[in-house]
Design a protein around this motif. Sequence first.
Motif, PDB file in Angstrom:
ATOM      1  N   PRO A 124       0.809  -1.239   0.000  1.00 25.00           N
ATOM      2  CA  PRO A 124       0.000   0.000   0.000  1.00 25.00           C
ATOM      3  C   PRO A 124       0.832   1.274   0.000  1.00 25.00           C
ATOM      4  CG  PRO A 124      -0.837  -1.589   1.610  1.00 25.00           C
ATOM      5  CD  PRO A 124       0.481  -2.121   1.137  1.00 25.00           C
ATOM      6  N   ASP A 125       1.987   1.261   0.649  1.00 20.63           N
ATOM      7  CA  ASP A 125       2.802   2.464   0.762  1.00 20.63           C
ATOM      8  C   ASP A 125       4.022   2.426  -0.149  1.00 20.63           C
ATOM      9  OD1 ASP A 125       3.941   0.387   2.096  1.00 20.63           O
ATOM     10  OD2 ASP A 125       4.607   1.530   3.834  1.00 20.63           O
ATOM     11  N   GLY A 126       4.023   1.550  -1.148  1.00 21.20           N
ATOM     12  CA  GLY A 126       5.191   1.417  -2.015  1.00 21.20           C
ATOM     13  C   GLY A 126       5.237   2.395  -3.169  1.00 21.20           C
ATOM     14  N   GLY A 127       4.099   3.012  -3.502  1.00 17.04           N
ATOM     15  CA  GLY A 127       4.066   3.955  -4.616  1.00 17.04           C
ATOM     16  C   GLY A 127       3.971   3.328  -5.986  1.00 17.04           C
ATOM     17  N   TRP A 128       3.647   2.020  -6.046  1.00 12.13           N
ATOM     18  CA  TRP A 128       3.572   1.322  -7.329  1.00 12.13           C
ATOM     19  C   TRP A 128       2.153   0.943  -7.711  1.00 12.13           C
ATOM     20  CZ3 TRP A 128       7.668   1.323 -10.379  1.00 12.13           C
ATOM     21  CH2 TRP A 128       8.934   1.458  -9.817  1.00 12.13           C
ATOM     22  N   LEU A 129       1.171   1.438  -7.003  1.00 15.77           N
ATOM     23  CA  LEU A 129      -0.219   1.124  -7.323  1.00 15.77           C
ATOM     24  C   LEU A 129      -0.785   2.170  -8.275  1.00 15.77           C
ATOM     25  CD1 LEU A 129      -1.536   0.086  -3.778  1.00 15.77           C
ATOM     26  CD2 LEU A 129      -0.909  -1.422  -5.678  1.00 15.77           C
ATOM     27  N   PRO A 130      -1.751   1.801  -9.132  1.00 19.66           N
ATOM     28  CA  PRO A 130      -2.371   2.784 -10.029  1.00 19.66           C
ATOM     29  C   PRO A 130      -3.042   3.894  -9.220  1.00 19.66           C
ATOM     30  CG  PRO A 130      -2.921   0.536 -10.684  1.00 19.66           C
ATOM     31  CD  PRO A 130      -2.262   0.445  -9.342  1.00 19.66           C
ATOM     32  N   PRO A 131      -3.044   5.127  -9.726  1.00 22.31           N
ATOM     33  CA  PRO A 131      -2.492   5.579 -11.027  1.00 22.31           C
ATOM     34  C   PRO A 131      -1.027   5.995 -10.969  1.00 22.31           C
ATOM     35  CG  PRO A 131      -3.689   7.366 -10.003  1.00 22.31           C
ATOM     36  CD  PRO A 131      -3.803   6.197  -9.056  1.00 22.31           C
ATOM     37  N   SER A 132      -0.363   5.827  -9.820  1.00 24.21           N
ATOM     38  CA  SER A 132       1.057   6.196  -9.746  1.00 24.21           C
ATOM     39  C   SER A 132       1.912   5.323 -10.648  1.00 24.21           C
ATOM     40  CB  SER A 132       1.539   6.093  -8.295  1.00 24.21           C
ATOM     41  OG  SER A 132       0.828   6.974  -7.453  1.00 24.21           O
TER      42      SER A 132
END
Length: 441
Positions: A124-132
């Motif tokens: 959740p806090d990795g920054g690799w989820l859409p839309p990022s």
Amino acid sequence: MAGTVAVLKTSPVHVGGQLDESRAYFHRLFWTFPPCIEAFHHCKPLISIDGTHLYGKYGETLLIAIAQDGNSNILPVAFALVEGENAESWSFFISHLREHVTSQPGLLVISNRHNGIKAALEAPDGGWLPPSAYRAFCIRYVAANFAFTFKGKDARRLLVNATYAKTEVEFHYWFDILRSEDLAMCDWANRIEYSLWTQHCDEGRRFGHMTTNISECVNSILKGVRNVPVCSLVKATYGRLAELFVRKGREAEAQMGTGQQFSQHLVKCIEANLKTARCFTVTMYDRDNSEFTVAETTPTGSFSLGSYRVLLASQTCDCGYFQALHFPCPHALACCAYSRLTWEPYVHQVYRLSSVFSVYRMGFTPPIPEGFWPPYDGPIVIPDPNKRRAREGRSRSTRIRTNMDEADPNRPKRCGLCQQPGHTRRSCPQLGGAEHTRGHD
């Protein structure tokens, strides 16, 4: 080099049950260089990640992140040396990759279906989820997993054809044939989200890249240094990247001196589209929004090849090539010629020669000699003896073999020294003298 990012993780050393603060075991290392960080801002907005095993005394794995410029040149941008491919090691690599190199939003990550990569990208806090950021699977690995369950090259070929389809109509054409072969094959494929493995659902993020083959190319380049110590491995990446930046930078500069605006790769693609042996009949429907229909026929006009809607304003075509590859397809080029418009504005910025030149604009500087390094105040980093390979016997391969690893049974065996058929290294005539005699004995 100033600005180099190196993140070292160590583990404690215990001697006789007591903590030895003067020493620490090597655990993981992430590193990248300033020119690589700057170069990625001018590359395609996608990255390929993969791992390769090392051959040294210790069972380590090298993780690599690869980018590609607008002239189809591959560029390693980050490395990590870890204990193996697991959730913790991939999380270590991917988190620092996001923090130090790939901070741009909307990136695409192409990888295999390793559970460690999945866990790291879905944090959740990795920054690799859409839309990022978005994820896509390497089709070669998907097809290999498919072939492991369903035997037969024909079925695999149908799945790959459906995967590479650039339109929904073409995808369903191949998928319906696959369904007629075996409904279970379609059920297997439907368990994977379409946006992860089909080109027509990726919204143009792949730029035509369906595999992690660019990572495999770097693996082969680094094969000669995969059995050296850590410091030598890092120095090798520095030296080879410095050489790459000089060579590719000179090539881009020479092309710019000729007055070209676009990369050689794009120019070849556009020339191939312009030389296509087809006949187009263009009809304009909206001049302001540049909406057209293009009827395609054979050169003799005796057979229709279909009709396509082209919207130059939104850079889309019913054939799917325009939005998938981000430069005009033959139908869009026909519309530009019909309207007396130049096709250059409809090309993605990454294919411009100025962007390719910017990739290699920031060069490497000579490394500072070790005698001039600032003094180090900390524990001595030593290798962990528990990670050392067994001294005897050949280590067991954990590579998942695919069709690319299959050797041709009809190919003659060649000597490892002279590369000639008919004999082996032990009996090679180039050895000569006593050594040659011993080889026959």
